[in-house]
Design an enzyme around this catalytic site. Structure first.
Site, short mmCIF file in Angstrom:
data_model
loop_
_atom_site.label_atom_id
_atom_site.label_comp_id
_atom_site.label_asym_id
_atom_site.label_seq_id
_atom_site.Cartn_x
_atom_site.Cartn_y
_atom_site.Cartn_z
N ASP A 186 62.17 -5.97 46.63
CA ASP A 186 60.89 -5.18 46.40
C ASP A 186 61.47 -3.94 47.01
O ASP A 186 62.27 -3.63 47.60
CB ASP A 186 60.05 -6.14 47.79
CG ASP A 186 58.96 -5.77 47.58
OD1 ASP A 186 58.32 -6.60 47.11
OD2 ASP A 186 58.87 -4.62 47.65
N VAL A 193 55.00 -9.47 39.70
CA VAL A 193 54.00 -8.53 41.22
C VAL A 193 52.41 -8.78 40.56
O VAL A 193 52.55 -9.87 39.58
CB VAL A 193 54.54 -6.68 40.04
CG1 VAL A 193 56.10 -6.47 41.11
CG2 VAL A 193 54.15 -7.49 39.10
N SER A 222 54.36 -14.04 37.24
CA SER A 222 52.93 -13.42 37.66
C SER A 222 52.13 -13.99 36.35
O SER A 222 52.15 -13.51 35.01
CB SER A 222 52.54 -11.59 37.16
OG SER A 222 54.18 -10.89 38.32
N GLU A 231 53.20 -20.02 37.35
CA GLU A 231 53.20 -20.62 37.98
C GLU A 231 51.65 -21.45 38.39
O GLU A 231 51.37 -21.07 38.55
CB GLU A 231 53.75 -19.54 39.58
CG GLU A 231 54.03 -20.90 40.83
CD GLU A 231 54.74 -21.49 40.50
OE1 GLU A 231 55.83 -21.13 39.95
OE2 GLU A 231 54.62 -22.86 40.59
N PHE A 232 52.30 -22.65 38.91
CA PHE A 232 50.99 -23.95 38.89
C PHE A 232 50.54 -24.11 40.89
O PHE A 232 49.39 -24.82 40.90
CB PHE A 232 50.63 -24.71 38.48
CG PHE A 232 50.59 -24.31 36.88
CD1 PHE A 232 49.14 -23.63 35.71
CD2 PHE A 232 51.68 -23.98 35.69
CE1 PHE A 232 49.91 -23.44 34.50
CE2 PHE A 232 51.69 -24.18 34.54
CZ PHE A 232 50.57 -23.89 33.72
N LEU A 249 45.90 -19.12 32.43
CA LEU A 249 44.33 -18.49 32.50
C LEU A 249 43.29 -19.88 32.78
O LEU A 249 42.30 -19.68 33.36
CB LEU A 249 44.24 -17.55 32.48
CG LEU A 249 45.05 -16.73 31.74
CD1 LEU A 249 44.42 -15.29 30.94
CD2 LEU A 249 45.37 -15.67 33.46
N ALA A 305 40.39 -21.60 35.57
CA ALA A 305 39.37 -21.76 35.28
C ALA A 305 38.62 -22.73 35.31
O ALA A 305 37.27 -23.31 35.33
CB ALA A 305 38.75 -20.96 33.26
N CYS A 343 43.50 -15.85 42.39
CA CYS A 343 43.64 -16.45 41.52
C CYS A 343 42.29 -16.35 40.99
O CYS A 343 41.69 -16.09 39.24
CB CYS A 343 44.51 -17.56 41.34
SG CYS A 343 46.17 -17.26 41.76
N LYS A 371 41.60 -21.00 52.44
CA LYS A 371 41.93 -23.09 52.30
C LYS A 371 42.48 -22.60 53.99
O LYS A 371 42.85 -22.02 54.43
CB LYS A 371 42.11 -23.04 51.50
CG LYS A 371 43.24 -22.69 50.99
CD LYS A 371 43.65 -22.84 49.45
CE LYS A 371 44.47 -24.46 49.87
NZ LYS A 371 45.49 -25.11 48.09
#
Ligand code: UGA
Length: 443
Positions: A17, A73, A114, A147-148, A203, A207, A258, A321
């Site tokens: 970074d 990023v 990302s 990533e989930f 995405l 959603a 997200c 959360k």
């Protein structure tokens, strides 16, 4: 990356970074000082750091030495210019791709980690192929590997994922990345698709998840109006295996970096393709979420005799959360801002969120409300002199409040507004408080 290092001792993982302060924090010998609060992360970093997990600002050097580079990023929603308010700002992705193009040596696999708009891989590929033409002998393969994980459960989510998704068109590159995950993830859980399916799946997953929350929050409002109980409804519908029991908790609306961003990204994409009805359909998920937050703030004002001006309200939780110190897009921000606009004095308690983060979230535009806020250290202080407690984050500690002691320091008649159905409402009532719980009809 820490989990990859922990699970693959034969692989050297270097996290780079430009921000030296951030890197120094990741190298802090005191593991409780890591910049991200995430259960179990300190133990994973503690095991791998200095072995095969390294944090450094030597960006070019690390890229030159790497066989594979993950671009991780941030991609916030654009605030100005073309697509403002919906499209993602890709400036850091583009800058990273340019740095990789310039610093890489030999063949490098570039992995989009990302969350990105669909067809971003094309942008990365174009930038990289300009470098390939430089005649310096380097070449690239681009993969999408979204990533989930969810915050608060990141480590277990990574250690036992429902699936890993790899999108790409170079079989050798896909095999190389699959082999890394294959060291701990069963082969049948590693899915491969083309690049665009992978980007779109990420995405779409967010959603669908966000849509479930807006759906259950819409039912919560109906429950409150009719005398039904949203938790009973959620249990009844969740028992249908086609619906499933998860992600049916009514609350103050979804937050986090997200869901809103990803849906707005899709909305922008649909409009780009002229799919107006589809765009409007998904946009409504975000509209309902905003409405839920505004509705809660309004409800607090209404129950407190139509005004909160000069009244103290204890706010329990500020993170988006439980089990995270992340406040990005936290419902607490909008709800608290609305109450400040009405002149309330907020006594804000969160076990992991620092004062600076709360300040950043609550900075009012010039000419904003007349209210004020202060951070407090425990529930007793949050309740002290307050007309109401407003529970916004489902920290486990809020399930174990000593209600008689808390009620004793509040101004009567006092309220508990529980937007997470986390507190012991019966105990609060027994202690003399009025209680409003999200999705609970008064019968
Ligand atoms: C979400 C997704 O769950 C992850 O799969 C995804 O990888 C991640 O976004 C991402 O794209 O980075 P996260 O935002 O960390 O993860 O956390 P969630 O557990 O999804 O919670 C999001 C918001 O929804 C929170 O404000 C939470 O309180 C709220 N929520 C969640 C509810 O109001 N009700 C529920 O039943 C579940």
């Amino acid at each position: 990356m820490a989990v990859i290092a922990d699970r693959c001792p034969g692989i050297q993982v270097t996290v780079v970074d430009l921000n030296a302060e951030r890197i120094a924090a990741w190298n802090d010998p005191d593991l409780s000082q890591l910049p991200v609060y995430e259960p179990e992360l300190d133990a994973v970093v503690g095991r791998a750091r200095g072995q095969n997990l390294h944090f450094t600002t030597a960006v070019e050097e690390a890229i030159a030495a790497a066989d594979m580079v993950f671009i991780s990023v941030n991609t916030p929603t654009k605030t100005r210019g073309l697509g403002a308010g919906q499209a993602s700002d890709l400036r850091w992705v583009e800058a990273s791709a340019r740095t990789v193009a310039q610093a890489a040596r030999g063949h490098t696999i570039v992995v989009e980690k990302s969350t990105l708009p669909v067809r971003t891989a094309e942008v990365i590929q174009t930038i990289l192929s300009a470098a390939t033409g430089d005649g310096n002998g380097c070449s690239f393969s681009v993969l999408s590997n979204p990533e989930f994980l969810a915050e608060g459960t990141a480590i277990p989510d990574l250690e036992a994922p429902d699936r890993v998704l790899i999108g790409g068109d170079d079989p050798a590159a896909i095999a190389a990345l699959a082999a890394i995950y294959g060291q701990w993830v069963p082969a049948e859980r590693i899915l491969t698709t083309n690049l665009w399916s992978s980007e779109l799946s990420k995405l779409t997953a967010n959603a669908f998840l966000a849509q479930r929350i807006s759906s259950i929050n819409s039912i919560a409002a109906v429950c409150e109006a009719t005398g039904a109980d949203v938790r009973e409804v959620a249990k009844a519908i969740g028992a249908d295996s086609r619906i499933g029991a998860k992600f049916l908790q009514a609350g103050p609306g979804f937050g986090g970096s997200c869901f809103q961003k990803d849906i707005l990204n899709l909305v922008y994409l649909y409009r780009h393709y002229g799919l107006e009805e589809v765009a409007a359909y998904w946009e409504q998920v975000v509209t309902l979420n905003t409405w839920q937050q505004q509705r809660i703030a309004r409800l607090v004002v209404t129950r407190l005799f139509g005004t909160v001006s000069g009244k103290r309200i204890g706010v329990l939780g500020f993170a988006f959360k439980a089990d995270t110190n992340d406040t990005r897009e936290s419902p607490a921000i909008r709800i608290c801002r609305d109450l400040l606009e009405e002149g309330a004095i907020l006594q804000i308690l969160d076990p992991k969120v620092e004062e600076g983060q709360i300040t950043a979230g609550l900075v009012q535009p010039a000419g904003g409300g007349e209210g004020s806020w202060l951070p407090v250290a425990d529930v007793h202080q949050a309740a002290s002199g307050a007309d109401a407690l407003l529970l916004l984050t489902e920290w486990q500690a809020f399930a174990q409040i000593d209600w008689p002691a808390v009620a004793a320091v509040m101004r009567q008649p006092a309220w508990l507004f529980d937007t997470r159905a986390k507190a012991d409402g019966a105990a609060a009532r027994a202690a003399g408080l009025n209680v409003w719980t999200v999705g609970e009809g008064s019968g």
